[in-house]
Design a protein around this motif. Sequence first.
Motif, short mmCIF file in Angstrom:
data_model
loop_
_atom_site.label_atom_id
_atom_site.label_comp_id
_atom_site.label_asym_id
_atom_site.label_seq_id
_atom_site.Cartn_x
_atom_site.Cartn_y
_atom_site.Cartn_z
N HIS A 144 0.82 -1.20 0.00
CA HIS A 144 0.00 0.00 0.00
C HIS A 144 0.86 1.25 0.00
CE1 HIS A 144 0.73 -1.08 4.21
NE2 HIS A 144 0.68 0.23 4.48
N MET A 145 2.06 1.15 -0.57
CA MET A 145 2.93 2.31 -0.73
C MET A 145 3.27 2.44 -2.21
SD MET A 145 6.43 3.22 1.26
CE MET A 145 7.21 4.84 1.09
N PRO A 146 2.48 3.16 -2.96
CA PRO A 146 2.62 3.19 -4.42
C PRO A 146 4.01 3.61 -4.88
CG PRO A 146 0.59 4.26 -3.73
CD PRO A 146 1.38 4.01 -2.49
N GLU A 147 4.66 4.56 -4.19
CA GLU A 147 5.95 5.02 -4.66
C GLU A 147 7.01 3.94 -4.55
OE1 GLU A 147 7.43 8.20 -2.23
OE2 GLU A 147 6.08 7.61 -0.63
N LEU A 148 6.81 2.97 -3.64
CA LEU A 148 7.75 1.87 -3.55
C LEU A 148 7.63 0.95 -4.76
CD1 LEU A 148 7.74 0.72 0.17
CD2 LEU A 148 9.53 1.94 -1.05
N ARG A 167 14.13 -0.61 -2.17
CA ARG A 167 13.01 0.32 -2.33
C ARG A 167 13.09 1.46 -1.32
NH1 ARG A 167 7.77 -3.58 -3.49
NH2 ARG A 167 8.69 -4.73 -5.22
N THR A 168 13.42 1.13 -0.08
CA THR A 168 13.53 2.18 0.93
C THR A 168 14.61 3.18 0.54
OG1 THR A 168 12.88 0.61 2.66
CG2 THR A 168 13.94 2.65 3.37
N ALA A 169 15.75 2.70 0.03
CA ALA A 169 16.83 3.60 -0.38
C ALA A 169 16.37 4.53 -1.49
CB ALA A 169 18.04 2.78 -0.84
N TYR A 170 15.62 4.01 -2.47
CA TYR A 170 15.18 4.85 -3.58
C TYR A 170 14.12 5.86 -3.14
CZ TYR A 170 17.76 2.89 -7.46
OH TYR A 170 18.77 2.56 -8.32
N VAL A 171 13.24 5.45 -2.25
CA VAL A 171 12.22 6.40 -1.77
C VAL A 171 12.89 7.54 -1.02
CG1 VAL A 171 10.33 6.69 -0.12
CG2 VAL A 171 10.33 4.74 -1.70
N LEU A 172 13.82 7.22 -0.12
CA LEU A 172 14.49 8.26 0.64
C LEU A 172 15.29 9.18 -0.27
CD1 LEU A 172 15.80 6.11 3.64
CD2 LEU A 172 13.83 7.65 3.63
N ALA A 173 16.00 8.60 -1.24
CA ALA A 173 16.81 9.42 -2.14
C ALA A 173 15.95 10.35 -2.98
CB ALA A 173 17.66 8.51 -3.04
N ARG A 174 14.82 9.86 -3.46
CA ARG A 174 13.97 10.69 -4.30
C ARG A 174 13.32 11.81 -3.51
NH1 ARG A 174 10.98 6.24 -8.26
NH2 ARG A 174 12.83 5.82 -9.56
N ARG A 175 13.03 11.59 -2.24
CA ARG A 175 12.45 12.64 -1.42
C ARG A 175 13.47 13.74 -1.11
NH1 ARG A 175 8.52 9.50 2.93
NH2 ARG A 175 6.87 9.01 1.43
#
Length: 401
Positions: free
Chosen positions: A132-136, A169-177
């Motif tokens: 339920h986390m679309p950006e992931l 996925r966590t790394a990419y979400v944090l980096a993109r933010r």
Amino acid sequence: MQADVPEGISAPDLGRRGRRPVRGSRPDAGPSLLAPGAARDPYRLYRVLREEYPLSYDAPLRAWLVSRYADVATALTDPRFTGLPHDAAPRGAPAPLGLCHGSPRCVPHDQRPATPGPVPCHMPEFEAVPRHMPELEAVPRHMPELEAVPRHMPELTAVPRHMAARIERTAYVLARRIAGRQQADLVEEFCRWLPFGAAPGASVRRYADRLYGTTPGIACATTPGIAYGLRSGTVTAATPCTRHTGLRERALASLLANVLDAPDLLAALRVEPALADRAWTESLRRDPPVQVVLRRTVTEVTLSGGTLPAGADVACLIGAAGRDPERFAAPDLFDPFRRDQGRSLTGPVSCPAVLLGRLEARQGLRALLDAMPRLRWADGFRPAGTGLLTRGPRALLVRPG
């Protein structure tokens, strides 16, 4: 500057009766780790200890100091040394070292004592990453299926693919933010979150609330209740090595500080991401998150600097050993391409935290460089490590774009 309070690595209790040198021994009285200013620049102190006081008794610390690489390696591996009772490192278990907190489960099968004890740590399939986390879901999946484990460790499987995917996925979400910011602190907004994304049973909600308000998505980077299991799928609590993420946070912060100080290496990492493993190993040598490991002698032991009495508390200076010029050429230089790389001070290869730390470093670097091709230090900022027993930069101010 005061030393950091270590997580899960106990310092000697200065109020208890210390192990004094036996009558007749004449230890050199070198500088103390507790001297004012030691935490500000411990490497200068380490150099003095290695060259002038390779074996000295630190009266304020109530422990012997061992600083040369060969002596530290002996103290960490020789059966004439054992863990202190409050180290959670019973006799026969490894010393807390690097990212490992000395769990008996981290001992290879062929080195495990014959007496009954904890069974080896297995890492079965973890439950799937929440959806339920679309950006992931939009993050590319170009990582290897599994993080390999050395073949001589048959009792351990690889890092499970669901956990590896969650780290990526966590790394990419944090980096993109972070990528859209004018300035960001990579320690507070990246290094602290990424290890929580792989911590079984941990929650990063308090960081999400602090940084972004209530953000349900990022809390999904970790799933409460996940734990490392034993044989036959029996679920148990996570090992101490994986519960404590602060050491992996410090290690990752030191890696990023070293890499950002080397623009040519940054460019090389964009072309050849596999260099991240060498950079990680080199950063753990040059700037280890754990600077001091405590051991105790079982019997009298002779080292290069002198003789330790039986029953002596010994402070193994990991930070000094990693910069010993007798072992490493140009030891103060961060050089991932050095030919004398070594892993003996980074923790057991069978430790889950060691596997996770390396994978987090690899995926974290890749995500940051993909999201921020022009990543660089903020104007006028220079990183500085803090702490004595555990050490790492507390802030990494960068300009993402």
